[in-house]
Design an enzyme around this catalytic site. Structure first.
Site, short mmCIF file in Angstrom:
data_model
loop_
_atom_site.label_atom_id
_atom_site.label_comp_id
_atom_site.label_asym_id
_atom_site.label_seq_id
_atom_site.Cartn_x
_atom_site.Cartn_y
_atom_site.Cartn_z
N HIS A 1 41.01 -21.54 54.48
CA HIS A 1 42.00 -20.55 54.01
C HIS A 1 43.26 -20.57 54.86
O HIS A 1 43.72 -19.50 55.30
CB HIS A 1 41.36 -19.15 54.00
CG HIS A 1 42.01 -18.20 53.06
ND1 HIS A 1 42.57 -17.01 53.45
CD2 HIS A 1 42.21 -18.28 51.73
CE1 HIS A 1 43.06 -16.38 52.40
NE2 HIS A 1 42.86 -17.14 51.34
N HIS B 1 38.57 -9.15 60.42
CA HIS B 1 38.47 -10.52 59.87
C HIS B 1 37.10 -10.63 59.20
O HIS B 1 36.77 -9.81 58.32
CB HIS B 1 38.71 -11.50 61.01
CG HIS B 1 38.96 -12.93 60.63
ND1 HIS B 1 38.98 -13.38 59.32
CD2 HIS B 1 39.20 -14.04 61.41
CE1 HIS B 1 39.22 -14.69 59.32
NE2 HIS B 1 39.35 -15.11 60.56
N GLY C 1 37.32 -4.50 53.67
CA GLY C 1 37.27 -5.25 52.41
C GLY C 1 38.53 -5.12 51.57
O GLY C 1 38.62 -5.70 50.50
N HIS D 1 45.15 -7.58 53.04
CA HIS D 1 45.20 -8.95 53.55
C HIS D 1 46.61 -9.22 54.02
O HIS D 1 47.56 -8.81 53.36
CB HIS D 1 44.82 -9.95 52.44
CG HIS D 1 44.48 -11.30 52.96
ND1 HIS D 1 45.44 -12.22 53.31
CD2 HIS D 1 43.29 -11.89 53.20
CE1 HIS D 1 44.86 -13.31 53.74
NE2 HIS D 1 43.55 -13.13 53.69
N ARG E 1 39.97 -15.13 45.41
CA ARG E 1 38.57 -15.45 45.69
C ARG E 1 37.68 -14.25 45.40
O ARG E 1 36.53 -14.40 44.97
CB ARG E 1 38.41 -15.87 47.17
CG ARG E 1 39.27 -17.06 47.55
CD ARG E 1 39.27 -17.25 49.07
NE ARG E 1 39.82 -16.08 49.76
CZ ARG E 1 39.81 -15.89 51.06
NH1 ARG E 1 39.26 -16.81 51.86
NH2 ARG E 1 40.34 -14.81 51.61
N ASP F 1 35.92 -10.47 51.23
CA ASP F 1 34.77 -9.81 51.87
C ASP F 1 34.25 -8.63 51.05
O ASP F 1 33.06 -8.31 51.11
CB ASP F 1 35.15 -9.32 53.28
CG ASP F 1 35.21 -10.46 54.28
OD1 ASP F 1 34.58 -11.50 54.03
OD2 ASP F 1 35.90 -10.31 55.30
N ARG G 1 32.98 -21.72 56.80
CA ARG G 1 34.31 -22.03 57.34
C ARG G 1 34.26 -23.16 58.37
O ARG G 1 35.33 -23.71 58.73
CB ARG G 1 34.89 -20.74 57.95
CG ARG G 1 36.32 -20.82 58.49
CD ARG G 1 37.34 -21.27 57.46
NE ARG G 1 37.39 -20.45 56.26
CZ ARG G 1 38.05 -19.32 56.11
NH1 ARG G 1 38.75 -18.84 57.12
NH2 ARG G 1 38.04 -18.67 54.94
C1 LIG Z 1 38.18 -12.90 54.44
C2 LIG Z 1 38.94 -12.04 55.41
O1 LIG Z 1 38.81 -12.16 56.61
S1 LIG Z 1 40.04 -10.98 54.73
C3 LIG Z 1 40.30 -9.68 55.89
C4 LIG Z 1 39.07 -8.82 56.04
N1 LIG Z 1 39.40 -7.60 56.80
C5 LIG Z 1 39.33 -6.38 56.24
O2 LIG Z 1 38.97 -6.19 55.09
C6 LIG Z 1 39.69 -5.22 57.15
C7 LIG Z 1 40.52 -4.17 56.42
N2 LIG Z 1 41.88 -4.65 56.22
C8 LIG Z 1 42.82 -4.52 57.20
O3 LIG Z 1 42.60 -3.92 58.26
C9 LIG Z 1 44.16 -5.16 56.95
O4 LIG Z 1 44.49 -5.16 55.59
C10 LIG Z 1 44.27 -6.59 57.53
C11 LIG Z 1 43.88 -6.58 59.01
C12 LIG Z 1 43.32 -7.55 56.79
C13 LIG Z 1 45.68 -7.11 57.37
O5 LIG Z 1 46.43 -6.28 58.16
P1 LIG Z 1 48.00 -6.41 58.42
O6 LIG Z 1 48.58 -7.57 57.74
O7 LIG Z 1 48.18 -6.37 59.89
O8 LIG Z 1 48.56 -5.13 57.71
P2 LIG Z 1 48.89 -3.78 58.41
O9 LIG Z 1 47.81 -3.39 59.34
O10 LIG Z 1 50.27 -3.89 58.98
O11 LIG Z 1 48.89 -2.80 57.17
C14 LIG Z 1 50.01 -2.52 56.35
C15 LIG Z 1 49.81 -1.14 55.73
O12 LIG Z 1 48.69 -1.16 54.87
C16 LIG Z 1 47.67 -0.26 55.33
N3 LIG Z 1 46.40 -0.94 55.19
C17 LIG Z 1 46.18 -2.26 55.25
N4 LIG Z 1 44.89 -2.52 55.05
C18 LIG Z 1 44.30 -1.34 54.86
C19 LIG Z 1 42.99 -0.96 54.60
N5 LIG Z 1 42.03 -1.88 54.51
N6 LIG Z 1 42.70 0.35 54.47
C20 LIG Z 1 43.66 1.27 54.56
N7 LIG Z 1 44.94 0.97 54.80
C21 LIG Z 1 45.25 -0.32 54.95
C22 LIG Z 1 48.00 0.00 56.79
O13 LIG Z 1 47.54 1.25 57.22
C23 LIG Z 1 49.50 -0.05 56.76
O14 LIG Z 1 49.99 1.14 56.23
P3 LIG Z 1 51.26 1.86 56.87
O15 LIG Z 1 52.37 0.88 56.68
O16 LIG Z 1 51.35 3.09 56.08
O17 LIG Z 1 50.88 2.05 58.30
O1 LIG Z 2 43.38 -15.60 55.70
C1 LIG Z 2 43.03 -14.68 56.44
O2 LIG Z 2 43.79 -14.10 57.25
C2 LIG Z 2 41.65 -14.15 56.40
C3 LIG Z 2 40.89 -14.70 55.25
O3 LIG Z 2 41.05 -14.27 54.13
C4 LIG Z 2 40.01 -15.83 55.49
O4 LIG Z 2 39.90 -16.29 56.64
O5 LIG Z 2 39.38 -16.31 54.54
#
Ligand SMILES: CC(=O)SCCNC(=O)CCNC(=O)[C@H](O)C(C)(C)COP(=O)(O)OP(=O)(O)OC[C@H]1O[C@@H](n2cnc3c(N)ncnc32)[C@H](O)[C@@H]1OP(=O)(O)O
Ligand SMILES: O=C([O-])CC(=O)C(=O)O
Length: 369
Positions: free
Chosen positions: A188, A223, A259, A262, A272, A314, A339
């Site tokens: 990814h 992540h 979940g 992103h 996905r 996720d 991965r």
């Molecule tokens: C396959 C993977 O690994 S995919 C990623 C899996 N991780 C998750 O599902 C964890 C939950 N998600 C998150 O924490 C985030 O969306 C991340 C870490 C994946 C991406 O974060 P970033 O790009 O850093 O976005 P950032 O943290 O700046 O968020 C932007 C805004 O959206 C909000 N936001 C983003 N994700 C979420 C969430 N899951 N729940 C609630 N609010 C959220 C933030 O609070 C922020 O709001 P604000 O501007 O009012 O403060």
């Molecule tokens: O791309 C990312 O930041 C996280 C993700 O969705 C992955 O690793 O599959």
């Protein structure tokens, strides 16, 4: 302009590498893997074919596919000492930490450890891909005081992985959904774990070290760890209305909902996730129980309405793994196993076109007169 004026928190939007491996094309809405669309690949190709694509640069023909499968099977065995090291870990150890330990220990068995040339690295990547499912399954079993399980050579790579983690051979539907999840998780572009692996590899450190660092990165709940957190939330709620209440109360408390969201696809659903949503529907139909599907859809609606945020992979991989009977602590290790091929491809590329990663800082501390 000084380096400090070009600071992007979290490296948001920063291009960190040139790569021929993959690219999230947000304009065309495509996850490009070696020129192919990952979503299309996941509908027609199996995980071992993606292994060949990422390590040997092309989709395999039938003979090459069989060769990949047999190469992986030849590497299933783990040194007994690696399992003995895992036996020393305390009972509450998370399988990601068991995996990190086992993976790290493998470096001692590589007589060419200092050789990072492409051919040696590719060979090493195949060995790792053969061994990682066994480390995942057996570190979980050992930590839970069960006897290690041996692989079944007659099963496909994915079916054997499924067997080793669940103790049962998958049905055709279970095998195809599990295999598809591995394809979707395979690569990814530049997530935190891949960046971690490339940063480590850029010192000319070895593949084992780079992947060990990537396990630690992937474990975090922002992540890969999110898939386990999603399942805990769904189980804690147990019904559609309670799940809605849980999400609403988390949002009121300004908690992150695992979940969702992103860094790259903030304004639409991770493509996905859509495929895993379909898989969830198939599994629910097959089992005559659509509770998890209805809960997940309700959650999706709340997040869209309240935050304009959409599911990532996720979110739907978690209930799919639950319906497949996979223990929750193995969700993130499975993500890592899938991965492994993408990470190996990135480390190989980094070693072949290396420049040490060494960024600067925006210093906000005090200065002494
Ligand atoms: C396959 C993977 O690994 S995919 C990623 C899996 N991780 C998750 O599902 C964890 C939950 N998600 C998150 O924490 C985030 O969306 C991340 C870490 C994946 C991406 O974060 P970033 O790009 O850093 O976005 P950032 O943290 O700046 O968020 C932007 C805004 O959206 C909000 N936001 C983003 N994700 C979420 C969430 N899951 N729940 C609630 N609010 C959220 C933030 O609070 C922020 O709001 P604000 O501007 O009012 O403060
Ligand atoms: O791309 C990312 O930041 C996280 C993700 O969705 C992955 O690793 O599959």
């Amino acid at each position: 302009m000084g380096a400090e004026e070009r600071f992007f928190p979290g490296l948001d939007g920063v291009v960190a590498a040139e790569t021929r491996i993959s690219f999230l094309d947000t304009v065309q809405g495509e996850i490009v893997i070696k020129g192919y669309d990952l979503i299309e690949l996941s509908k027609t190709r199996s995980y071992v074919e993606i292994v060949h694509l990422l390590l040997d640069e092309a989709l395999p023909n039938a003979d090459q596919k069989a060769e990949v499968e047999s190469k992986l099977k030849q590497e299933y065995d783990l040194p007994a000492e690696v399992l003995n090291i895992i036996k020393l870990l305390p009972e509450h150890t998370h399988p990601m930490d068991g995996l990190r330990t086992g993976l790290s220990a493998l470096s001692g068995y590589d007589s060419q450890l200092d050789d990072c040339t492409r051919a040696v690295n590719v060979n090493r990547a195949y060995k790792l891909l053969g061994k990682v499912p066994g480390i995942v399954a057996n570190s979980y079993r050992i930590i839970n005081k069960h006897e290690p399980i041996s692989p079944l050579q007659e099963l496909s790579y994915s079916a054997n992985f499924f067997y080793m983690i669940t103790g049962k051979q998958p049905t055709a539907l279970e095998e195809s959904i599990f295999d598809r999840s591995l394809v979707l998780y395979s690569e990814h572009e530049m997530p935190n774990s891949t960046f971690t692996a490339r940063v480590i590899a850029s010192t000319l450190s070895d593949l084992y070290g780079a992947l060990t660092g990537a396990v630690a990165s992937l474990k975090g709940s922002l992540h890969g760890g999110a898939n386990e957190a999603v399942m805990h939330m769904l189980l804690e709620a147990g019904s559609v209305s309670k799940f809605e209440e849980l999400l609403e109360s988390k949002l009121r408390n300004k908690d992150r909902i695992m979940g969702f969201g992103h860094r790259v696809y903030m304004k639409k659903m991770d493509p996905r996730a859509l495929l895993m949503k379909e898989a969830l529907q198939h599994l629910c139909d097959a089992k005559g129980d659509d509770l998890l599907y209805r809960m997940c859809e309700a959650g999706e609606k709340i997040m869209e309405r309240e935050k304009g945020i959409y599911p990532n992979l996720d979110y739907y991989a978690a209930p799919v793994y639950w319906m497949l009977g996979i223990p929750i602590p193995l969700y993130t290790p499975i993500f890592f196993s899938a991965r492994t091929v993408g990470l190996c491809a990135h480390v190989i590329e980094q070693h072949n076109h290396n420049r040490l990663f060494r960024p600067r800082v925006h210093y906000i501390g005090m200065r002494r007169a």
